[in-house]
Design an enzyme around this catalytic site. Sequence first.
Site, mmCIF file in Angstrom:
data_model
loop_
_atom_site.group_PDB
_atom_site.id
_atom_site.type_symbol
_atom_site.label_atom_id
_atom_site.label_comp_id
_atom_site.label_asym_id
_atom_site.label_seq_id
_atom_site.Cartn_x
_atom_site.Cartn_y
_atom_site.Cartn_z
ATOM 1 C CG ASP A 60 3.834 -7.384 11.142
ATOM 2 O OD1 ASP A 60 3.654 -6.869 12.216
ATOM 3 O OD2 ASP A 60 5.096 -7.286 10.584
ATOM 4 C CE1 TYR A 70 16.202 4.353 1.102
ATOM 5 C CE2 TYR A 70 14.800 2.490 2.256
ATOM 6 C CZ TYR A 70 15.236 3.277 0.862
ATOM 7 O OH TYR A 70 14.545 2.988 -0.236
ATOM 8 C CG LEU A 90 -1.722 -1.177 1.143
ATOM 9 C CD1 LEU A 90 -2.954 -0.979 2.299
ATOM 10 C CD2 LEU A 90 -2.841 -1.262 0.066
ATOM 11 C CG LEU A 142 7.401 2.068 -5.607
ATOM 12 C CD1 LEU A 142 8.771 1.857 -5.812
ATOM 13 C CD2 LEU A 142 7.201 3.373 -6.597
ATOM 14 N NE ARG A 161 0.550 1.881 5.125
ATOM 15 C CZ ARG A 161 0.334 2.838 4.094
ATOM 16 N NH1 ARG A 161 -0.466 4.166 4.275
ATOM 17 N NH2 ARG A 161 0.977 2.625 3.008
HETATM 18 N N1 LIG Z 1 9.712 5.117 -3.787
HETATM 19 C C1 LIG Z 1 11.120 5.190 -4.033
HETATM 20 O O1 LIG Z 1 11.438 6.233 -4.559
HETATM 21 C C2 LIG Z 1 11.973 4.012 -3.737
HETATM 22 C C3 LIG Z 1 11.501 2.721 -3.344
HETATM 23 N N2 LIG Z 1 12.279 1.802 -3.042
HETATM 24 C C4 LIG Z 1 12.075 0.621 -2.403
HETATM 25 O O2 LIG Z 1 11.070 0.045 -2.962
HETATM 26 C C5 LIG Z 1 10.030 -0.451 -1.900
HETATM 27 C C6 LIG Z 1 8.600 0.094 -1.814
HETATM 28 O O3 LIG Z 1 8.739 1.445 -1.782
HETATM 29 P P1 LIG Z 1 7.614 2.517 -1.402
HETATM 30 O O4 LIG Z 1 6.219 1.952 -2.014
HETATM 31 O O5 LIG Z 1 8.267 3.837 -1.878
HETATM 32 O O6 LIG Z 1 7.660 2.528 -0.065
HETATM 33 P P2 LIG Z 1 6.557 3.201 1.058
HETATM 34 O O7 LIG Z 1 7.299 3.676 2.244
HETATM 35 O O8 LIG Z 1 5.752 3.958 0.294
HETATM 36 O O9 LIG Z 1 5.592 1.932 1.481
HETATM 37 C C7 LIG Z 1 6.190 0.987 2.254
HETATM 38 C C8 LIG Z 1 5.283 -0.089 2.829
HETATM 39 O O10 LIG Z 1 5.538 -0.879 3.737
HETATM 40 C C9 LIG Z 1 4.781 -1.315 4.802
HETATM 41 N N3 LIG Z 1 5.381 -1.578 6.029
HETATM 42 C C10 LIG Z 1 5.900 -1.113 6.988
HETATM 43 N N4 LIG Z 1 6.274 -1.951 7.829
HETATM 44 C C11 LIG Z 1 5.503 -3.070 7.477
HETATM 45 C C12 LIG Z 1 5.538 -4.403 8.242
HETATM 46 N N5 LIG Z 1 6.061 -4.723 9.390
HETATM 47 N N6 LIG Z 1 4.998 -5.416 7.403
HETATM 48 C C13 LIG Z 1 4.325 -5.269 6.368
HETATM 49 N N7 LIG Z 1 4.563 -4.041 5.553
HETATM 50 C C14 LIG Z 1 5.041 -3.113 6.232
HETATM 51 C C15 LIG Z 1 4.086 0.127 5.014
HETATM 52 O O11 LIG Z 1 2.628 0.265 5.620
HETATM 53 C C16 LIG Z 1 4.058 0.814 3.700
HETATM 54 O O12 LIG Z 1 2.667 0.710 3.088
HETATM 55 C C17 LIG Z 1 10.740 -0.267 -0.517
HETATM 56 O O13 LIG Z 1 11.616 -1.356 -0.155
HETATM 57 C C18 LIG Z 1 11.708 0.922 -0.760
HETATM 58 O O14 LIG Z 1 12.891 0.785 -0.090
HETATM 59 C C19 LIG Z 1 13.997 1.991 -3.296
HETATM 60 C C20 LIG Z 1 14.202 3.083 -3.905
HETATM 61 C C21 LIG Z 1 13.271 4.149 -4.343
HETATM 62 C C1 LIG Z 2 15.335 6.883 -3.255
HETATM 63 C C2 LIG Z 2 14.751 6.002 -2.199
HETATM 64 O O1 LIG Z 2 14.986 4.821 -1.832
HETATM 65 C C3 LIG Z 2 13.642 6.814 -1.502
HETATM 66 N N1 LIG Z 2 12.804 7.239 -2.303
HETATM 67 C C4 LIG Z 2 14.217 7.866 -0.408
HETATM 68 O O2 LIG Z 2 14.470 9.115 -0.883
HETATM 69 O O3 LIG Z 2 14.388 7.244 0.836
#
Ligand SMILES: NC(=O)C1=CN([C@@H]2O[C@H](COP(=O)(O)OP(=O)(O)OC[C@H]3O[C@@H](n4cnc5c(N)ncnc54)[C@H](O)[C@@H]3O)[C@@H](O)[C@H]2O)C=CC1
Ligand SMILES: CC(=O)[C@H](N)C(=O)O
Length: 409
Positions: A142, A231, A100, A103, A126
Site C-alpha cells: 500500500d 486526477y 494489478l 497496465l 488487491r
Molecule cells: N490506462 C490508461 O489509459 C492510462 C494510465 N495512466 C497512468 O498509468 C498508471 C497505471 O494505470 P492503470 O493500470 O490504467 O490504472 P488502474 O486504475 O487500472 O490501476 C491502478 C492500480 O492502483 C492500485 N492502487 C490503488 N490504490 C493503491 C494504494 N493505496 N497502494 C497501492 N496500489 C493502489 C489499484 O488497486 C489498481 O490496481 C496510473 O498512474 C495512471 O494514471 C496514464 C494515462 C493513461
Molecule cells: C487517459 C487516462 O489517463 C485514463 N485512461 C483516464 O481516462 O482517466
Amino acid sequence: MTASLDILSITVYNDQEKRIEPFYLYSFRLSRLVTEMPVIRALTKAAKQALLTPGCRCRTAVTAVRTISVSPRQVTSDASFHSVSFSETDHPKVLITGGLGQLGVGLAKILRKRFGNNNVILSDIRKPPSHVFHSGPFIYSDILDYKNLREIVVNNRITWLVHYSAVLSAVGEANVQLAREVNITGLHNILDIAAEHGLRLFVPSTIGAFGPTSPRDPTPDLCVQRPRTIYGVSKVHAELMGEYYHHRYGLDFRCLRYPGIISADSQPGGGTTDYAVAIFHDASKNGKFECNLKPGTRLPMMYIDDCLRATLEVMEAPTEQLRMRTYNINAMSFSPEELAAEVKKQIPDFQITYNIDHIRQAIADSWPMNFDDGNARNDWGWKHDYDLPELVTTMLNFIGSDSRLAHAN
Ligand SMILES: NC(=O)C1=CN([C@@H]2O[C@H](COP(=O)(O)OP(=O)(O)OC[C@H]3O[C@@H](n4cnc5c(N)ncnc54)[C@H](O)[C@@H]3O)[C@@H](O)[C@H]2O)C=CC1
Ligand SMILES: CC(=O)[C@H](N)C(=O)O
C-alpha cells in the site's frame, strides 16, 4: 569488507576555509572503492570545475560518509544528492506499484523478459489472480504505508521503481478524497523513498494533465496546464514534484504523459477513455456498442504494446539523451465515430449508439485532441508502431476472431 551504501562527499572550501557547497554523490560498496577511483577522480575534477571560480584558492575534500538512513524528509536544507549508480551494468531490480491495474501485468511481462523473472516484483493492495500470482514475484504494498514500502525497497534491494498506483479521472471525480490520498500523499511517499535510496523512478502522467486553457490541437510538452480534474491536478503535481526532486536531490525521475491506453487482455480502471476498450469486447460479443462519449470526441490514444515499450525505452535511455524529465508520447487520435467506422470494416453489421456520460464528456472536452511528441522522438528515439487500422485488427483478433467471423457472415 562489505559496507552498506555510503555517501561519498566532495566538499569545496574557499580560502577562508568556509564550506562553499556540499557536492554529494551516492557511491557503492567501499570494497569497490579501488576499482572506482578513476571515476571518483573524474567526478572530483568535475566538482572543482563546476563549483570553483577561476583563480579562487579553494580546495576540495573527498570523504566517505556512512549513511544511517538519510531521507529527504530529514535531509538538511543545504544537502544535495547526486546519486551515481555504479551498478548500471547489473540488471535493475524493479518494483511496480499498483501493478494489478490495466497496465501493470503487461509491463511486468516485458520487464521480466528483459531482466529476468525474479528481478521484477509486482505489487498492489488487491489479491492477484492465480495466473498472475504464479507468473512471478508478487507482494502486497500500500503506497500510503511509508514504512512498509521502505522495507520492501530495502529488503529486495530495489533499484528501479515504476509507480503505477493511482485513482483515474472519472473514479477520482466521484471520490476526490481518495484520489488526493492515493495520487498525492502516495506520490510523496514514493518520491521520498526513491530519493533516499537513489532509485530510478518512473511515474506516468497523462493527457489529463492538461485542461481547457491548454492548446488542444496539438498539445505540446510545455504549455499552460490547468486541468479541471483532481486526477489531472495530481498528475501535474507529480510532474512538478518529480522534476523538483530531480533538480534538488538528483533523483533520476522519468515521466511519460500517456494517451488513453487500449488493451485486449486487461480492463481499464475507471477513466474517461475506457470506452475505447469496451467497444471491442461488445463489438466482438454482440455486434453493437453503447458509447458514453459524443461521436465527435477526439482524444489521443495508444495501443498498450506501444505504451509499455515506450516506458522501457525511456527508462533505459542514457541520461544525457533526456533533455527533459517529462515527455508527451503519441500514437494516434480518434473519435468514437472514427473508431466505429474502422470496426465496421471488419464487422460490417456493427452498430454504435450513444448514451452520454456527462461527467466523462466534460472531462474529455477539456483534454487534448492531439499530442505533439516531437521532443520524445528527437531526444530518445520514440516511435509508435500501431495506428488505428493496426489497433482495430489486433484488438479484434486478440479478443475473438471466431466471434468476428460469426458477425461478418
Ligand atoms: N490506462 C490508461 O489509459 C492510462 C494510465 N495512466 C497512468 O498509468 C498508471 C497505471 O494505470 P492503470 O493500470 O490504467 O490504472 P488502474 O486504475 O487500472 O490501476 C491502478 C492500480 O492502483 C492500485 N492502487 C490503488 N490504490 C493503491 C494504494 N493505496 N497502494 C497501492 N496500489 C493502489 C489499484 O488497486 C489498481 O490496481 C496510473 O498512474 C495512471 O494514471 C496514464 C494515462 C493513461
Ligand atoms: C487517459 C487516462 O489517463 C485514463 N485512461 C483516464 O481516462 O482517466
